[in-house]
Design an enzyme around this catalytic site. Structure first.
Site, PDB file in Angstrom:
ATOM      1  N   ASP A  98       3.938  34.932  11.426  1.00  0.00           N
ATOM      2  CA  ASP A  98       2.958  34.646  10.330  1.00  0.00           C
ATOM      3  C   ASP A  98       2.338  35.801  11.006  1.00  0.00           C
ATOM      4  O   ASP A  98       1.582  36.925  12.138  1.00  0.00           O
ATOM      5  CB  ASP A  98       2.538  33.996  10.766  1.00  0.00           C
ATOM      6  CG  ASP A  98       1.627  32.607   9.860  1.00  0.00           C
ATOM      7  OD1 ASP A  98       1.362  33.076   9.286  1.00  0.00           O
ATOM      8  OD2 ASP A  98       1.697  30.994  10.434  1.00  0.00           O
ATOM      9  N   ASP A 199      -1.500  34.894   5.747  1.00  0.00           N
ATOM     10  CA  ASP A 199      -2.146  33.809   5.362  1.00  0.00           C
ATOM     11  C   ASP A 199      -3.770  34.048   4.878  1.00  0.00           C
ATOM     12  O   ASP A 199      -3.707  34.973   4.979  1.00  0.00           O
ATOM     13  CB  ASP A 199      -2.902  33.431   7.071  1.00  0.00           C
ATOM     14  CG  ASP A 199      -3.332  32.556   7.395  1.00  0.00           C
ATOM     15  OD1 ASP A 199      -3.404  31.559   7.441  1.00  0.00           O
ATOM     16  OD2 ASP A 199      -4.906  32.669   7.275  1.00  0.00           O
ATOM     17  N   GLU A 256       0.232  33.210   1.455  1.00  0.00           N
ATOM     18  CA  GLU A 256       0.055  32.514   1.070  1.00  0.00           C
ATOM     19  C   GLU A 256      -1.366  32.653  -0.024  1.00  0.00           C
ATOM     20  O   GLU A 256      -2.555  33.571   0.522  1.00  0.00           O
ATOM     21  CB  GLU A 256      -0.983  31.329   2.959  1.00  0.00           C
ATOM     22  CG  GLU A 256      -1.580  30.314   2.114  1.00  0.00           C
ATOM     23  CD  GLU A 256      -2.137  29.708   3.306  1.00  0.00           C
ATOM     24  OE1 GLU A 256      -2.602  28.960   2.869  1.00  0.00           O
ATOM     25  OE2 GLU A 256      -3.013  30.902   4.323  1.00  0.00           O
ATOM     26  N   HIS A 332       2.081  23.115   7.904  1.00  0.00           N
ATOM     27  CA  HIS A 332       0.945  22.809   8.991  1.00  0.00           C
ATOM     28  C   HIS A 332      -0.488  22.481   8.618  1.00  0.00           C
ATOM     29  O   HIS A 332      -1.145  21.772   9.383  1.00  0.00           O
ATOM     30  CB  HIS A 332       1.179  24.098  10.086  1.00  0.00           C
ATOM     31  CG  HIS A 332       0.768  24.879   9.581  1.00  0.00           C
ATOM     32  ND1 HIS A 332       1.235  25.943   8.701  1.00  0.00           N
ATOM     33  CD2 HIS A 332      -0.600  26.022   9.486  1.00  0.00           C
ATOM     34  CE1 HIS A 332       0.430  27.250   8.453  1.00  0.00           C
ATOM     35  NE2 HIS A 332      -0.319  27.158   8.839  1.00  0.00           N
ATOM     36  N   ASP A 333      -0.496  22.871   6.998  1.00  0.00           N
ATOM     37  CA  ASP A 333      -1.809  22.233   7.302  1.00  0.00           C
ATOM     38  C   ASP A 333      -1.468  21.161   5.644  1.00  0.00           C
ATOM     39  O   ASP A 333      -2.917  21.010   5.145  1.00  0.00           O
ATOM     40  CB  ASP A 333      -2.582  23.093   5.860  1.00  0.00           C
ATOM     41  CG  ASP A 333      -3.277  24.840   7.123  1.00  0.00           C
ATOM     42  OD1 ASP A 333      -2.966  24.339   8.430  1.00  0.00           O
ATOM     43  OD2 ASP A 333      -2.707  26.072   7.029  1.00  0.00           O
TER      44      ASP A 333
END
Length: 556
Positions: A98, A199, A256, A332-333
């Protein structure tokens, strides 16, 4: 199309905190990931994406980074990371990290320096502004509730934080900030990692003058996303990133990008654009927003299939031959896929999990599997607010129920049970022993109570399990250029029960048909054509009849 290794790859996302604890402290760690590498290899994937494992005060579970070149002590140290990377490579698995560079932690040395004085050399690493008549510089609302601005008493200015107060936004206008980001990227790539998931990377270009955000509902704060998504200089920054760093390595990159449209993504992922390989778009996972825009994602409405097909097909058609898609149901979100898009009842959970997997993995793009998805793990269905730990969930409850009184406690608890990020973060369910084999201690987040029925050990003993179905899908992708590169054509887009589409490549056709309902339906597509059944989540083929959550793939 020039073929790249990441187009044929399948990615497995590991949320280390919830994957495997090796030392009994209740928190998953890198030694735990190392321990489970044979499991990941058995599934057949090509790439592991690790959520942040950097040093962090954990205001947002590692997405607030205080040192990009060090490992979070709870997860281990650099020695164990190097061992994990080496062992993954020995097994033929690539590792993607990440990259969180829209913001840092307020405990990062850059920010500690930045807040010392207005003339500190690091002041311009972040976005500081004077207030207006004793108020914040503008009306922007944070993703985690409240204002995006935090007043700093020492220097009498506000700093910008799109997320938590402990996550100040970096100032990408400053070329020194960008150079520092390139340096930290090189640090990890030179270690041998195989790419980055970036991210909220489309938030890094902020609008000139930072004007007020639209606020049609007269809420306390304006909607910040239209102001910061896909900013004017984003392409410039991504091209610079590619030119200075990514182009020097044979790695994959995925950004993302909330709110990005397909026409934007063609620029970012264009085969000759010189920016990123692919993006995570949000169209299909943000369909069931509340009718009251002030509540945003918080709702418990079922997803409308016509809308879902429109969202996914839009991206398939727009990027075909021009860019590249990422394919995912959850992460994860996001809430668990089988609970949000399928049916997590004991009767239909496995069948609908396989149906969802088939529908997604037969599309054009790189599939991402979130840990536990391959087992058909479900939402936790927590009933007490004390069971939640996610900062977004807790701050939203405080803002919506206690402060603005937009809904009541019981309703918000239903919304959390449907949409909270903690649904995805409950520990991995390895077996039916105490704490599901995740930890010998007390797990950092409560386990899903159904782990005795749904776990890896049980599924590895069952050839008809969700796990082995995912393994078949991955094997098919590795062997079929039709699945990887074929174009896409939607069928009956207004059908409210069935998702059907075709793929074409070098004279071959793939026909994918999925029943998204719990009832029998009848559909016919090219019924006169002689075709071979390639895959199904039932043991037999009843032709034009489709049973609950039945999914079939034909080739001809």
């Amino acid at each position: 199309m020039k073929k790249k290794w990441w187009q044929k790859a399948v990615v497995y996302q590991v949320y280390p905190r919830s994957f495997q604890d090796s030392n009994g402290d209740g928190i998953g760690d890198l030694a735990g990931v190392l321990q489970r590498l044979p499991y990941i290899k058995k599934l057949g994937v090509d790439v592991i994406w690790l959520n942040p494992v950097y040093k962090s005060p954990d205001k947002d579970n590692g997405y607030d980074i205080s040192d990009y070149r060090d490992i979070q002590p709870k997860f281990g140290d650099m020695k164990i990371f190097d061992k994990l990377l080496s062992e993954a490579h020995r097994l033929g698995l690539k590792v993607v990290m990440d990259l969180v560079v829209n913001h840092t932690s307020d405990q990062h040395e850059w920010f500690k320096e930045s807040r010392k004085s207005i003339d500190n050399p690091y002041r311009d690493f972040y976005i500081w502004r004077d207030g207006q008549d004793g108020q914040a510089p503008n009306n922007w609302g944070s993703y985690f509730g409240g204002s995006t601005w935090k007043y700093d008493e020492a220097t009498k200015q506000y700093y910008l934080h799109l997320f938590a107060e402990g996550q100040p936004d970096l100032n990408w206008e400053n070329p020194e900030v960008r150079e520092q980001v390139w340096e930290l990227m090189r640090f990890w790539l030179d270690k041998g990692i195989d790419g980055f998931r970036m991210d909220v990377i489309n938030f890094i270009s902020k609008p000139e003058g930072l004007p007020d955000a639209p606020n049609p509902e007269n809420a306390e704060y304006g909607d910040v996303e239209p102001m910061v998504a896909d900013g004017a200089k984003l392409n410039d920054y991504l091209r610079e990133m590619n030119d200075k760093v990514l182009s020097k390595y044979d790695v994959m990159s995925v950004g993302e990008m909330p709110s990005s449209k397909p026409e934007d993504a063609v620029q970012y992922t264009g085969l000759d654009a010189g920016e990123l390989n692919m993006v995570f778009q949000f169209d299909h996972v943000t369909l069931a927003f509340n009718d009251d825009p002030r509540l945003g994602k918080w709702n418990d409405k079922p997803v409308n299939l016509v809308d879902l097909k429109r969202a996914l097909s839009r991206w398939q058609l727009a990027l075909d031959g021009k860019g590249w898609n990422s394919l995912y149901w959850n992460n994860h979100d996001r809430a668990r896929a089988v609970s949000r898009f399928g049916n997590d009842s004991p009767e239909y959970r496995e069948r609908s999990a396989k149906m969802l997997a088939t529908t997604l993995h037969m599309m054009q793009g790189t599939p991402y599997i979130y840990q536990g998805e391959e087992l058909g793990m479900t939402n936790a269905h927590f009933t007490d607010l004390k069971q939640y730990q996610d900062i977004e969930s807790l701050e939203s409850y405080h803002q919506i129920v206690e402060k603005e009184k937009l809904t009541d406690h019981a309703t918000m608890m239903r919304y959390l049970a449907t949409e909270s990020r903690d649904n995805a973060r409950t520990p991995m369910q390895w077996d039916d022993s105490v704490n599901a084999g995740f930890t010998a201690g007390t797990p950092w987040l409560e386990l899903n109570k159904n782990y005795r029925e749904i776990n890896a050990a049980k599924e590895l003993q069952d050839e008809d399990s969700v796990f082995y179905f995912y393994k078949k899908l991955i094997d098919l992708r590795h062997k079929s250029d039709l699945i990887v590169y074929g174009d896409y054509r939607e069928l009956d887009p207004e059908d409210e029960e069935v998702f059907a589409y075709k793929r074409h490549y070098e004279g071959k056709t793939l026909l994918v048909i999925s029943n998204f309902t719990a009832k029998d339906v009848t559909r016919s597509y090219d019924s006169e054509t002689k075709k071979t059944l390639l895959l199904s989540n039932y043991d037999d083929d009843l032709g034009t009849k489709f049973r609950p959550y039945e999914s079939k793939v034909y080739v001809y």
